[in-house]
Motif scaffolding. Sequence first.
Motif, PDB file in Angstrom:
ATOM      1  N   TYR A   1       0.808  -1.217   0.000  1.00 18.25           N
ATOM      2  CA  TYR A   1       0.000   0.000   0.000  1.00 18.25           C
ATOM      3  C   TYR A   1       0.842   1.268   0.000  1.00 18.25           C
ATOM      4  CZ  TYR A   1      -3.946  -3.067   0.482  1.00 18.25           C
ATOM      5  OH  TYR A   1      -4.870  -4.032   0.250  1.00 18.25           O
ATOM      6  N   LEU A   2       1.947   1.249   0.717  1.00 17.48           N
ATOM      7  CA  LEU A   2       2.824   2.424   0.715  1.00 17.48           C
ATOM      8  C   LEU A   2       3.445   2.657  -0.662  1.00 17.48           C
ATOM      9  CD1 LEU A   2       4.639   2.091   4.155  1.00 17.48           C
ATOM     10  CD2 LEU A   2       3.025   3.866   3.461  1.00 17.48           C
ATOM     11  N   ILE A   3       3.925   1.611  -1.285  1.00 14.12           N
ATOM     12  CA  ILE A   3       4.572   1.756  -2.590  1.00 14.12           C
ATOM     13  C   ILE A   3       3.560   2.105  -3.670  1.00 14.12           C
ATOM     14  CG2 ILE A   3       5.812   0.506  -4.399  1.00 14.12           C
ATOM     15  CD1 ILE A   3       7.389  -0.849  -2.102  1.00 14.12           C
ATOM     16  N   ALA A   4       2.413   1.482  -3.646  1.00 15.53           N
ATOM     17  CA  ALA A   4       1.383   1.806  -4.639  1.00 15.53           C
ATOM     18  C   ALA A   4       0.958   3.275  -4.516  1.00 15.53           C
ATOM     19  CB  ALA A   4       0.175   0.883  -4.480  1.00 15.53           C
ATOM     20  N   ALA A   5       0.727   3.726  -3.310  1.00 14.98           N
ATOM     21  CA  ALA A   5       0.330   5.133  -3.104  1.00 14.98           C
ATOM     22  C   ALA A   5       1.436   6.075  -3.552  1.00 14.98           C
ATOM     23  CB  ALA A   5      -0.008   5.368  -1.631  1.00 14.98           C
ATOM     24  N   TRP A   6       2.681   5.761  -3.191  1.00 14.11           N
ATOM     25  CA  TRP A   6       3.814   6.592  -3.602  1.00 14.11           C
ATOM     26  C   TRP A   6       3.917   6.668  -5.120  1.00 14.11           C
ATOM     27  CZ3 TRP A   6       7.940   4.748  -6.444  1.00 14.11           C
ATOM     28  CH2 TRP A   6       8.957   5.668  -6.680  1.00 14.11           C
ATOM     29  N   ALA A   7       3.816   5.527  -5.792  1.00 16.98           N
ATOM     30  CA  ALA A   7       3.968   5.501  -7.244  1.00 16.98           C
ATOM     31  C   ALA A   7       2.856   6.287  -7.934  1.00 16.98           C
ATOM     32  CB  ALA A   7       3.982   4.050  -7.749  1.00 16.98           C
ATOM     33  N   ILE A   8       1.641   6.124  -7.492  1.00 14.96           N
ATOM     34  CA  ILE A   8       0.517   6.839  -8.121  1.00 14.96           C
ATOM     35  C   ILE A   8       0.647   8.340  -7.888  1.00 14.96           C
ATOM     36  CG2 ILE A   8      -1.987   7.205  -8.009  1.00 14.96           C
ATOM     37  CD1 ILE A   8      -2.195   4.127  -7.515  1.00 14.96           C
ATOM     38  N   LEU A   9       0.948   8.744  -6.662  1.00 11.71           N
ATOM     39  CA  LEU A   9       1.091  10.180  -6.371  1.00 11.71           C
ATOM     40  C   LEU A   9       2.276  10.794  -7.110  1.00 11.71           C
ATOM     41  CD1 LEU A   9       0.304  10.248  -2.551  1.00 11.71           C
ATOM     42  CD2 LEU A   9      -1.099  11.175  -4.407  1.00 11.71           C
ATOM     43  N   THR A  10       3.415  10.114  -7.090  1.00  9.39           N
ATOM     44  CA  THR A  10       4.592  10.621  -7.787  1.00  9.39           C
ATOM     45  C   THR A  10       4.317  10.743  -9.277  1.00  9.39           C
ATOM     46  OG1 THR A  10       6.083   9.662  -6.166  1.00  9.39           O
ATOM     47  CG2 THR A  10       7.019  10.141  -8.316  1.00  9.39           C
ATOM     48  N   GLY A  11       3.726   9.712  -9.854  1.00 11.60           N
ATOM     49  CA  GLY A  11       3.424   9.746 -11.277  1.00 11.60           C
ATOM     50  C   GLY A  11       2.455  10.855 -11.633  1.00 11.60           C
ATOM     51  N   ALA A  12       1.426  11.010 -10.838  1.00 11.56           N
ATOM     52  CA  ALA A  12       0.442  12.061 -11.112  1.00 11.56           C
ATOM     53  C   ALA A  12       1.092  13.439 -11.033  1.00 11.56           C
ATOM     54  CB  ALA A  12      -0.720  11.961 -10.121  1.00 11.56           C
ATOM     55  N   PHE A  13       1.923  13.678 -10.019  1.00  8.04           N
ATOM     56  CA  PHE A  13       2.597  14.972  -9.896  1.00  8.04           C
ATOM     57  C   PHE A  13       3.557  15.216 -11.056  1.00  8.04           C
ATOM     58  CE2 PHE A  13       1.726  14.680  -5.160  1.00  8.04           C
ATOM     59  CZ  PHE A  13       0.707  15.621  -5.213  1.00  8.04           C
ATOM     60  N   GLU A  14       4.235  14.173 -11.524  1.00  9.12           N
ATOM     61  CA  GLU A  14       5.161  14.351 -12.645  1.00  9.12           C
ATOM     62  C   GLU A  14       4.413  14.637 -13.946  1.00  9.12           C
ATOM     63  OE1 GLU A  14       8.235  11.445 -12.982  1.00  9.12           O
ATOM     64  OE2 GLU A  14       9.052  11.954 -11.019  1.00  9.12           O
ATOM     65  N   VAL A  15       3.275  14.006 -14.142  1.00  4.71           N
ATOM     66  CA  VAL A  15       2.473  14.297 -15.337  1.00  4.71           C
ATOM     67  C   VAL A  15       1.988  15.735 -15.293  1.00  4.71           C
ATOM     68  CG1 VAL A  15       0.314  13.752 -16.529  1.00  4.71           C
ATOM     69  CG2 VAL A  15       1.827  11.899 -15.792  1.00  4.71           C
ATOM     70  N   VAL A  16       1.506  16.187 -14.141  1.00  9.23           N
ATOM     71  CA  VAL A  16       1.054  17.578 -13.997  1.00  9.23           C
ATOM     72  C   VAL A  16       2.217  18.537 -14.260  1.00  9.23           C
ATOM     73  CG1 VAL A  16       0.232  19.296 -12.334  1.00  9.23           C
ATOM     74  CG2 VAL A  16      -0.873  17.064 -12.475  1.00  9.23           C
ATOM     75  N   ALA A  17       3.395  18.235 -13.716  1.00 12.19           N
ATOM     76  CA  ALA A  17       4.570  19.088 -13.931  1.00 12.19           C
ATOM     77  C   ALA A  17       4.945  19.118 -15.403  1.00 12.19           C
ATOM     78  CB  ALA A  17       5.746  18.600 -13.090  1.00 12.19           C
ATOM     79  N   ALA A  18       4.854  17.984 -16.070  1.00 16.03           N
ATOM     80  CA  ALA A  18       5.189  17.930 -17.496  1.00 16.03           C
ATOM     81  C   ALA A  18       4.216  18.762 -18.314  1.00 16.03           C
ATOM     82  CB  ALA A  18       5.194  16.487 -17.980  1.00 16.03           C
ATOM     83  N   VAL A  19       2.937  18.698 -17.978  1.00 18.73           N
ATOM     84  CA  VAL A  19       1.941  19.501 -18.696  1.00 18.73           C
ATOM     85  C   VAL A  19       2.212  20.981 -18.467  1.00 18.73           C
ATOM     86  CG1 VAL A  19      -0.517  20.096 -18.802  1.00 18.73           C
ATOM     87  CG2 VAL A  19       0.194  17.690 -18.760  1.00 18.73           C
ATOM     88  N   ASP A  20       2.549  21.348 -17.229  1.00 22.09           N
ATOM     89  CA  ASP A  20       2.879  22.749 -16.943  1.00 22.09           C
ATOM     90  C   ASP A  20       4.098  23.190 -17.741  1.00 22.09           C
ATOM     91  OD1 ASP A  20       0.777  23.131 -15.235  1.00 22.09           O
ATOM     92  OD2 ASP A  20       1.962  22.900 -13.405  1.00 22.09           O
ATOM     93  N   LEU A  21       5.128  22.358 -17.802  1.00 16.76           N
ATOM     94  CA  LEU A  21       6.321  22.696 -18.572  1.00 16.76           C
ATOM     95  C   LEU A  21       6.005  22.788 -20.057  1.00 16.76           C
ATOM     96  CD1 LEU A  21       9.092  20.588 -16.845  1.00 16.76           C
ATOM     97  CD2 LEU A  21       8.918  23.064 -16.922  1.00 16.76           C
ATOM     98  N   ARG A  22       5.148  21.898 -20.518  1.00 15.23           N
ATOM     99  CA  ARG A  22       4.773  21.885 -21.929  1.00 15.23           C
ATOM    100  C   ARG A  22       4.094  23.195 -22.317  1.00 15.23           C
ATOM    101  NH1 ARG A  22      -0.084  19.071 -24.264  1.00 15.23           N
ATOM    102  NH2 ARG A  22       0.178  19.517 -26.447  1.00 15.23           N
TER     103      ARG A  22
END
Length: 140
Positions: free
Chosen positions: A96-117
């Motif tokens: 549960y810790l790793i799944a939550a970390w991966a989903i949150l990290t991935g979501a934040f990186e996608v948002v950051a990429a869209v902002d950079l784009r």
Amino acid sequence: MVTRLTRKWWLLALRGMVAVLFGLAALVWPGATLTALVLLFGAYALVDGLLALIVSLLDRQESDHGWALLLKGLAGIAIGVLTFLWPSVTAQALVYLIAAWAILTGAFEVVAAVDLRNVVEGERQLAWGNLIEHEMMGAH
């Protein structure tokens, strides 16, 4: 720094998508994920603890802080052994810790990429240009 990031926005987005997929895979295949995580974590904690213990014993004459490394080593060994003795407890927490970390990290990186784009004009051409440039550099 921002210029370098804006040229590589697609890599940030790719990392984010991979992280989200990793987290979802952990949720979809919990049995396989559990077994692998428990074994890897237990082995890592045990080996890390043993190495810390060895370093603390070898370095005891030269360092005043050897006791901290000794305690870290003993704690790592204990956690490693407990992981193998009670894998189900470790497994529940890790998945549960790793799944939550991966989903949150991935979501934040996608948002950051869209902002950079949004900062970069002609981002698709820039991404293709970077891919082509990377391929040409690798060919030499």
